[in-house]
Design an enzyme around this catalytic site. Structure first.
Site, PDB file in Angstrom:
ATOM      1  N   GLU A  47      -6.632   4.211  -5.648  1.00 52.30           N
ATOM      2  CA  GLU A  47      -7.933   4.387  -5.010  1.00 52.30           C
ATOM      3  C   GLU A  47      -8.502   5.711  -5.495  1.00 52.30           C
ATOM      4  OE1 GLU A  47      -9.590   4.163  -0.441  1.00 52.30           O
ATOM      5  OE2 GLU A  47      -7.920   5.449  -0.910  1.00 52.30           O
TER       6      GLU A  47
ATOM      7  N   ASP B  15       0.863  -1.169   0.000  1.00 51.58           N
ATOM      8  CA  ASP B  15       0.000   0.000   0.000  1.00 51.58           C
ATOM      9  C   ASP B  15       0.909   1.230   0.000  1.00 51.58           C
ATOM     10  OD1 ASP B  15      -2.599   1.387   0.610  1.00 51.58           O
ATOM     11  OD2 ASP B  15      -3.135  -0.619   1.307  1.00 51.58           O
TER      12      ASP B  15
HETATM   13  C1  GLC Z   1      -7.876   5.046   2.336  1.00 52.16           C
HETATM   14  C2  GLC Z   1      -7.744   3.777   3.126  1.00 52.16           C
HETATM   15  C3  GLC Z   1      -8.397   3.961   4.452  1.00 52.16           C
HETATM   16  C4  GLC Z   1      -7.697   5.089   5.170  1.00 52.16           C
HETATM   17  C5  GLC Z   1      -7.632   6.349   4.314  1.00 52.16           C
HETATM   18  C6  GLC Z   1      -6.628   7.321   4.852  1.00 52.16           C
HETATM   19  O1  GLC Z   1      -9.193   5.352   2.049  1.00 52.16           O
HETATM   20  O2  GLC Z   1      -8.264   2.707   2.403  1.00 52.16           O
HETATM   21  O3  GLC Z   1      -8.380   2.789   5.220  1.00 52.16           O
HETATM   22  O4  GLC Z   1      -8.366   5.381   6.355  1.00 52.16           O
HETATM   23  O5  GLC Z   1      -7.245   6.088   3.003  1.00 52.16           O
HETATM   24  O6  GLC Z   1      -5.335   6.891   4.584  1.00 52.16           O
END
Ligand code: GLC
Ligand code: CA
Length: 575
Positions: free
Chosen positions: A266, A101
């Site tokens: 994302e 990640d």
């Molecule tokens: C993304 C992650 C989430 C996290 C956020 C802040 O949405 O998937 O789990 O809280 O980013 O990093």
């Protein structure tokens, strides 16, 4: 026409691991990296190709490791950098890839960069984060620079007493946003968060909140949609900012192009397919693929996620269709997923977690996922049909900062109004991020075999672990787990149709069944899914050709039946 190239990540199935909840190898109640290594045969046996590990970096854990205090170190309770190197080799030796990640929109407030930045207004790293002076109301009250609301409730600005300015944090107060406008900051990010790990053999990244790096420099107020409260949702103002594409282009030229990687970004709050194509089309090569969130956002509240409104099946069908079809005629790529660590379990949200239906609806959803075009993502526990926490669990059994902060903010705002809090609780029971974070259910021994710690795991274990667990399902050829393994194989066997085919939905307005077709050249498949707990009529769509049942989730069905049993799913090949 140029020949479509097939990089490895297109045909891959990716399995996401949440380190705290996968497997505890040393009995301290918390999952860890050696625990993942010890389950490598299990992972290989699923038939997945890539392991994506959620953040395992050093962190004070205000947001489960998405608040990183050192990109180049591992959170000690999880293990060491050497343990990650062992895990990388374990994956590679089984023919699997391994991705991390990448969380670079923000760091932890305990990161050395922020510690320096907050020291004084003239610190050389001051500009590595987003600092602004206070505003003052007419009566002299100190106010934040704008009305943006943080994702975790309250203002997106925190006052720093020491240096007398506000810093921006789109997430928790302990997650200050990095200033991507500063080229030195970007170089430090590339070096520390990316190159460090790529040089150790990591095969790419899931890129956290990838469209929030560029926020512009004006930072205007958001329009008021949540009356009676100062902080307003502002994602339209900080997502997909003016330099977003430029930054990603640079990240590719400087770093990613030098390695054979996959990236999946994302991408929240980006409803326009043409815009998404800018991110994933190879012309402007920025990301290999993205998660577009419409499917998991079904039913979320307009003013706040945890004001659940419900959804109609036709909406699910149209968002699936939209994000299946948007790449057609382009060279962009898409993803298929319905779970991750930020979502309620799919069986509880889209299927039925009632004891009589949960296995069948888990298999029905597996059929749907395995027939969808794009890179497929499976979240730990999805392969055994794990379900949301029981409704009886009180708020004190929940751990996630997002749920708890919102619950507390409503309690405060409404003076503990039972109706308002009841609605929030109901929403959390469906959407809460904790459901996915419950420890993995390995067997029926104490604490589901997740930990040997006498007092149990870091988070409450699901009450149903004796009925839903890996050991039981590995022995049973009719289990959800065995079904997932077989449909993942079928997906690969007919990869042109299922992974690469063109998608078409039939009868979108039907609120009970989801029937769609896949096509590749002359080859066709039809998928029929009953999304209700009642029998439903089923008429084969008129696509021409002979229907032959390839796979289904109800025994004794030969495919000629013109009714679908409750939560039944079938895939036909049409020749
Ligand atoms: C993304 C992650 C989430 C996290 C956020 C802040 O949405 O998937 O789990 O809280 O980013 O990093
Ligand atoms: Ca442990």
């Amino acid at each position: 026409m140029t020949i479509r190239t097939r990089p490895w990540w297109k045909d891959s199935t990716v399995y996401q691991i949440y380190p705290s909840s996968f497997f505890d190898s040393n009995g301290d109640g918390l999952g860890d990296i050696p625990g993942i290594v010890s389950k490598i045969s299990y992972l290989a046996s699923l038939g997945v190709d890539v392991i994506w590990l959620s953040p395992m970096y050093d962190s004070p854990q205000h947001d489960m490791g998405y608040d990183i205090s050192n990109y180049e170190a591992v959170y000690p309770p999880y293990g060491t950098v050497a343990d990650i190197e062992t895990l990388i080799s374990a994956c590679h030796s089984r023919g699997m890839k391994f991705i991390l990640d990448l969380v670079v929109n923000h760091t932890s407030d305990e990161h050395a960069w922020f510690q320096e930045s907050r020291r004084s207004k003239d610190n050389p790293k001051r500009d590595w984060y987003i600092w602004r002076p206070a505003k003052y109301a007419e009566d002299g009250t100190r106010m934040p620079p704008n009305n943006w609301r943080s994702f975790f409730s309250g203002s997106a600005w925190a006052w720093d007493e020491g240096s007398q300015e506000y810093y921006l944090h789109l997430f928790a107060t302990q997650q200050p946003d990095l200033n991507w406008e500063n080229p030195a900051t970007r170089q430090a990010i590339y070096d520390s968060a990316m190159r460090f790990w790529l040089d150790k053999g990591v095969d790419g990244f899931r890129v956290d909140t990838v469209n929030m790096y560029s926020k512009g420099t004006e930072l205007p107020d958001a329009p008021i949609i949540d009356e009676g409260i100062f902080e307003q949702p502002a994602s339209g103002l900080f997502c997909n900012g003016p330099r977003m594409h430029e930054f990603l282009r640079e990240m590719n030229t400087e770093i990613l192009n030098k390695y054979d990687t996959m990236t999946v970004g994302e991408l929240p709050h980006t409803p326009d397919p043409a815009h998404v194509l800018r991110y994933v089309g190879s012309g402007d090569k920025q990301l290999d693929m993205v998660f577009q969130f419409d499917i998991v956002d079904l039913g979320i509240g307009r003013t706040h996620k945890y004001e659940y409104e419900g959804y109609a099946l036709s909406e699910l069908k149209s968002v699936v269709s939209k994000w299946q079809q948007f790449i057609e005629g382009s060279d962009g790529w898409t993803t298929a997923f319905c779970e991750n660590h930020d979502q309620g379990r799919s069986v509880s949200r889209f299927g039925s977690d009632a004891p009589e239906f949960r296995e069948r609806s888990a298999k029905m959803l597996a059929l749907m996922m395995c027939a969808l075009t794009g890179t497929l993502f499976v979240y730990q526990g999805q392969e055994i049909g794990m379900i949301n926490a029981p409704k009886e669990w009180p708020i004190s059994d929940y751990k996630d900062i997002e749920s708890i902060n919102y619950y507390n903010s409503v309690a405060e705002r409404t003076d503990n109004d039972p109706k308002a809090l009841g609605h929030v609780m109901k929403s959390i029971q469906i959407l809460g991020r904790d459901h996915a974070r419950l420890p993995m259910q390995w067997d029926d021994s104490p604490h589901a075999g997740f930990t040997t710690k006498k007092e149990g795991a870091w988070m409450r274990i699901h009450d149903e672990y004796r009925t839903i667990n890996v050991a039981k399902q590995e022995k049973d050829p009719k289990s959800v787990l065995s079904f997932w393994k077989s449909v993942l194989k079928i997906r690969k066997e007919y990869r042109e149709l299922f992974i690469h085919g063109a998608f078409e939905a039939y009868d979108i307005e039907n609120q009970q069944t989801f029937v769609f077709g896949k096509r590749h050249g002359e080859d066709r498949a039809v998928v029929a899914l009953n999304f209700t707990g009642e029998e439903q009529p089923f008429k084969k769509p008129d696509v021409g050709g002979k229907f032959e049942l390839l796979v289904g989730n109800v025994e004794g069905v030969d495919g000629t039946e013109d009714k679908l049993a409750p939560w039944e799913g079938r895939i036909y090949l049409v020749s």
